[in-house]
Design an enzyme around this catalytic site. Structure first.
Site, short mmCIF file in Angstrom:
data_model
loop_
_atom_site.label_atom_id
_atom_site.label_comp_id
_atom_site.label_asym_id
_atom_site.label_seq_id
_atom_site.Cartn_x
_atom_site.Cartn_y
_atom_site.Cartn_z
N LYS A 75 5.86 17.49 0.63
CA LYS A 75 5.18 17.11 1.87
C LYS A 75 5.90 16.03 2.68
CE LYS A 75 0.29 18.17 1.04
NZ LYS A 75 -1.05 17.59 1.06
N ASN A 159 -7.13 -0.42 -1.73
CA ASN A 159 -6.15 0.15 -2.65
C ASN A 159 -5.78 -0.89 -3.71
OD1 ASN A 159 -4.39 2.66 -2.92
ND2 ASN A 159 -2.87 1.05 -3.15
#
Length: 289
Positions: A75, A159
């Protein structure tokens, strides 16, 4: 599921390049949709890694293949071999769909579009809304980029403060600069701040693998962190009813399963290749929804 249309000399190819990828549900979904609309296409998967990617793209271009999906580990790397890359892919750093227009290759990401449409189908327009996002990896980047483009008011990302944290900070800064949307990144271990941000959010989305089989007993938030009317989206779709979604239901929040992101990102790719709307009910049935 057997293919109802015969493959002829006119059948066009659409594919998926990734590795490992034989487990993918995309062939069932797309081939069922092609059959339902009487479109002379066939969708196949190809085990392709980074080493073969450049040659694969050149070959697909030369064979005039109409388009293809891209999954891991390709990707982030495929963009260098294409002619054009969409704004959302520039912002999220990933491409999951390529369209071949007479040899001109354009890459984009439909993952974020799948997320936005899944919310929309459940009654929420992301425009003007606050999103709290758990995780800053590939799926999260696509979601935050698309939501910013579509006019979200504020995006707050939590995160782990690991080696990836600084890179995530750069990603958020780029998205904020290009879209004007207010972006924040915080440590996911700061539970008090996480609850505070969820309290004022319209949408909470888990874009990590936490809660996925075989760790289906794991969840990043407590039931007490959630509130009535909050849209709770889990990108994990195995199991379909994750612990996060179960907790959402208990407090009167609105649960949205990750299977719908899979479905609607596929529908967006389908439309880019064929110019037609994917027959959603047919595609749902094909992947067991």
């Amino acid at each position: 599921m057997g293919r109802e249309l015969a493959i002829t000399g006119h059948t066009e190819l659409i594919g998926l390049v990734a590795t490992p990828i034989r487990h993918s549900m995309s062939p069932q979904m797309h081939n069922a949709a092609f059959d339902a609309l009487g479109l002379d296409y066939v969708y196949l998967v190809f085990e392709v890694g980074k080493e073969e990617l450049k040659d694969t793209v050149a070959g697909l271009r030369a064979m005039k293949v109409r388009g293809w999906n891209v999954s891991m580990p390709n990707k982030g790397d495929i963009g260098q071999y294409l002619d054009h890359v969409s704004l959302v892919s520039k912002l999220c750093g990933a491409i999951n769909t390529v369209v071949n227009d007479n040899g001109v290759l354009t890459g984009t990401s439909t993952d974020g579009t799948g997320f936005v449409r899944a919310l929309s189908e459940n009654g929420l327009d992301i425009k003007g809304k606050k999103l709290v996002l758990l995780g800053a990896g590939g799926a999260a980047a696509a979601i935050m980029a698309q939501c910013a483009i579509d006019g979200a008011k504020e995006i707050v990302v939590f995160n782990k403060k690991d080696s990836f944290y600084a890179k995530a900070q750069e990603r958020l800064k780029l998205i904020e600069e290009k879209t004007g949307v207010e972006m924040h990144l915080y440590d996911i271990d700061d539970k008090a701040l996480l609850k505070q941000e969820i309290d004022s959010a319209d949408v909470l989305a888990n874009a990590t693998s936490v809660g996925m089989v075989p760790h289906q007993d794991s969840c990043l938030v407590e039931e007490s962190d959630l509130h009535e009317g909050l849209y709770v989206f889990d990108c994990v779709y195995n199991p379909k009813d994750t612990l996060l979604l179960q907790r959402a239901k208990k407090v009167g929040a609105i649960p949205v399963s990750g299977v719908y992101m899979l479905l609607y990102q596929g529908a967006e790719s389908f439309k880019l290749w064929t110019g037609k709307e994917m027959p959603i009910e047919v595609a749902r049935k094909a992947i067991g929804l």
